[in-house]
Design an enzyme around this catalytic site. Structure first.
Site, PDB file in Angstrom:
ATOM      1  N   ASP A  84     -23.545 110.255  32.197  1.00 36.18           N
ATOM      2  CA  ASP A  84     -22.593 111.186  31.300  1.00 36.18           C
ATOM      3  C   ASP A  84     -22.508 110.169  30.146  1.00 36.18           C
ATOM      4  O   ASP A  84     -22.972 108.819  30.277  1.00 36.18           O
ATOM      5  CB  ASP A  84     -21.628 111.754  31.266  1.00 36.18           C
ATOM      6  CG  ASP A  84     -20.416 110.848  31.290  1.00 36.18           C
ATOM      7  OD1 ASP A  84     -20.961 110.211  32.737  1.00 36.18           O
ATOM      8  OD2 ASP A  84     -19.023 111.031  31.147  1.00 36.18           O
ATOM      9  N   GLU A 144     -17.717 110.334  33.861  1.00 34.72           N
ATOM     10  CA  GLU A 144     -17.366 108.673  33.544  1.00 34.72           C
ATOM     11  C   GLU A 144     -16.252 108.758  31.677  1.00 34.72           C
ATOM     12  O   GLU A 144     -15.653 107.887  32.165  1.00 34.72           O
ATOM     13  CB  GLU A 144     -18.184 107.925  34.080  1.00 34.72           C
ATOM     14  CG  GLU A 144     -17.703 106.917  33.958  1.00 34.72           C
ATOM     15  CD  GLU A 144     -17.535 105.680  33.044  1.00 34.72           C
ATOM     16  OE1 GLU A 144     -17.009 104.874  32.928  1.00 34.72           O
ATOM     17  OE2 GLU A 144     -17.783 106.265  31.725  1.00 34.72           O
ATOM     18  N   GLU A 145     -17.095 109.004  31.088  1.00 39.24           N
ATOM     19  CA  GLU A 145     -16.620 108.299  29.673  1.00 39.24           C
ATOM     20  C   GLU A 145     -15.691 109.637  29.016  1.00 39.24           C
ATOM     21  O   GLU A 145     -14.769 109.366  28.355  1.00 39.24           O
ATOM     22  CB  GLU A 145     -17.441 109.053  29.004  1.00 39.24           C
ATOM     23  CG  GLU A 145     -18.346 108.591  29.327  1.00 39.24           C
ATOM     24  CD  GLU A 145     -19.021 106.907  28.915  1.00 39.24           C
ATOM     25  OE1 GLU A 145     -17.709 105.703  28.789  1.00 39.24           O
ATOM     26  OE2 GLU A 145     -19.697 105.605  29.205  1.00 39.24           O
TER      27      GLU A 145
END
Length: 379
Positions: A84, A144-145
């Site tokens: 991502d 992840e972000e």
């Protein structure tokens, strides 16, 4: 979440591993993959692996892809990268440019640094290396972000812990093509100061909570963060106010002020020690609520397996000063490092760009290390 076994797409493939890691970087970046919308890129990654990597055992958990060699080697390495990106801001599709500061050829656009170039290196090697010197668990994951509790890597580790056993791990976070050992831990806390409401025309009747916060903020501003050497690498800590709120109305003395602080702590401190430090620092506050806590990870460079990787890269490792998912591997007892192309200072920037030369050198170093079949990698 249950495992999904998704067939390869019937449409024309977007990802071509034969094109090499540089072109794969362009192809990956141009697939929409903002956090929460990773299905399309996960589908493409899975389809590519099923077409071109029959030597890998593939498991899918949500939009996380786990692909493993099963060669019976006596050591296993986990190599991971997230799919991502942060939101786009008129910086896709990618384009080729010359870096204005260095004159190097770069690929410009969202995700080039964080971290499609690292993912491209991993995907190209996953297809090419049919018989690496160690067994490899390749992982490409979602979310992840965003908030840590949404992490696709964390979810997959909880759902399939047996797939993550390894002797060493590499996370493809941007590190300028050098090794960054471990990572700092991170803690966020909400620190509250209380007062007594009153009409602002009769302020002496109340206690101003915002004014009470002044002494605490001054102490924060004066605090000198430590530099801590852990296993030969220097980590820099930090304790900072990152958000403040309080107040009721334009004519009311506020009875509450809340300061959110972020503590970045060296991996020599445990999570419990970090909490104790923050609570002691704000001992005069009325309440300290820990709202987010992720431990750090030690450098992970002691094992001969890691030292051979350092030799393959050919540069001295440095400390990772931010938090990364190496912490999740460290929590499983797996030493882990960060290694990938791109300057982390450009991650999330509108002019995000990765040097083509770093993609190529990262690919070559990782390939040489994993391909060292003539000299079995030392334990």
């Amino acid at each position: 979440m249950s495992i999904q076994e998704t067939p390869a797409s019937a449409s024309d493939p977007i990802l071509d591993p034969a094109a090499g890691p540089v072109e794969l970087t362009r192809q990956l970046c141009n697939i929409h993959s903002v956090s929460g919308d990773e299905r399309a890129i996960a589908d493409e990654v899975e389809a590519m692996l099923r077409r071109h990597a029959p030597h890998l055992a593939i498991t899918r958990d949500g939009d996380t892809i786990i692909a493993r060699t099963e060669l019976g080697r006596d050591r296993r390495v986990a190599i991971a990268g997230h799919l991502d990106t942060v939101p786009i801001n008129n910086n896709l599709p990618v384009r080729d440019e010359t870096d204005p500061e260095t004159g190097a050829a770069v690929i410009w656009g969202r995700g080039t640094v964080d971290m499609k170039a690292g993912v491209a290196v991993q995907l190209a090697l996953a297809v090419e290396l049919v018989a690496p010197a160690v067994d490899v668990t390749w992982v490409w994951y979602d979310h992840e972000e965003v908030a840590s509790d949404l992490s696709g890597l964390g979810r997959a580790m909880r759902n399939h812990p047996e797939l993550f056993a390894a002797d060493f791990a590499i996370l493809g976070e941007p590190s300028n093509g050098t090794i960054e050992g471990g990572c700092n831990g991170t803690l966020r806390a909400r620190v509250e100061l209380h007062g007594t409401r009153a009409h602002s025309a009769r302020s002496w009747m109340g206690v101003n909570a915002i004014h009470r916060a002044g002494a605490l903020l001054a102490r924060l501003a004066a605090y000198e963060a430590e530099r801590v050497v852990v296993d030969g690498l220097e980590y820099r800590e930090g304790l900072n106010a990152v958000r403040i709120d309080g107040g009721v109305a334009g004519n009311v003395i506020p009875d509450r002020c809340c300061i959110e602080v972020n503590y970045r702590f060296a991996p020599s401190r445990s999570a419990d020690e970090a909490v104790a430090f923050v609570r002691d620092f704000f001992v005069d506050a009325d309440a300290v609520e820990i709202v987010d806590l992720s431990p750090g990870a030690r450098p992970g460079l002691d094992a001969p397996l890691a030292q051979r990787f350092v030799a393959a890269v050919g540069q001295e490792p440095t400390a990772k000063l931010g938090w990364t998912d190496v912490s999740r591997f460290s929590a499983l007892g797996i030493p882990a490092v960060n290694f990938g192309p791109g300057n982390a200072l450009l991650a999330h920037a509108d002019d995000e760009r990765v040097p083509v030369g770093q993609i190529e050198s990262s690919f070559s170093a990782l390939r040489a290390w994993l391909s060292a079949a003539q000299e079995p990698l030392a334990k």
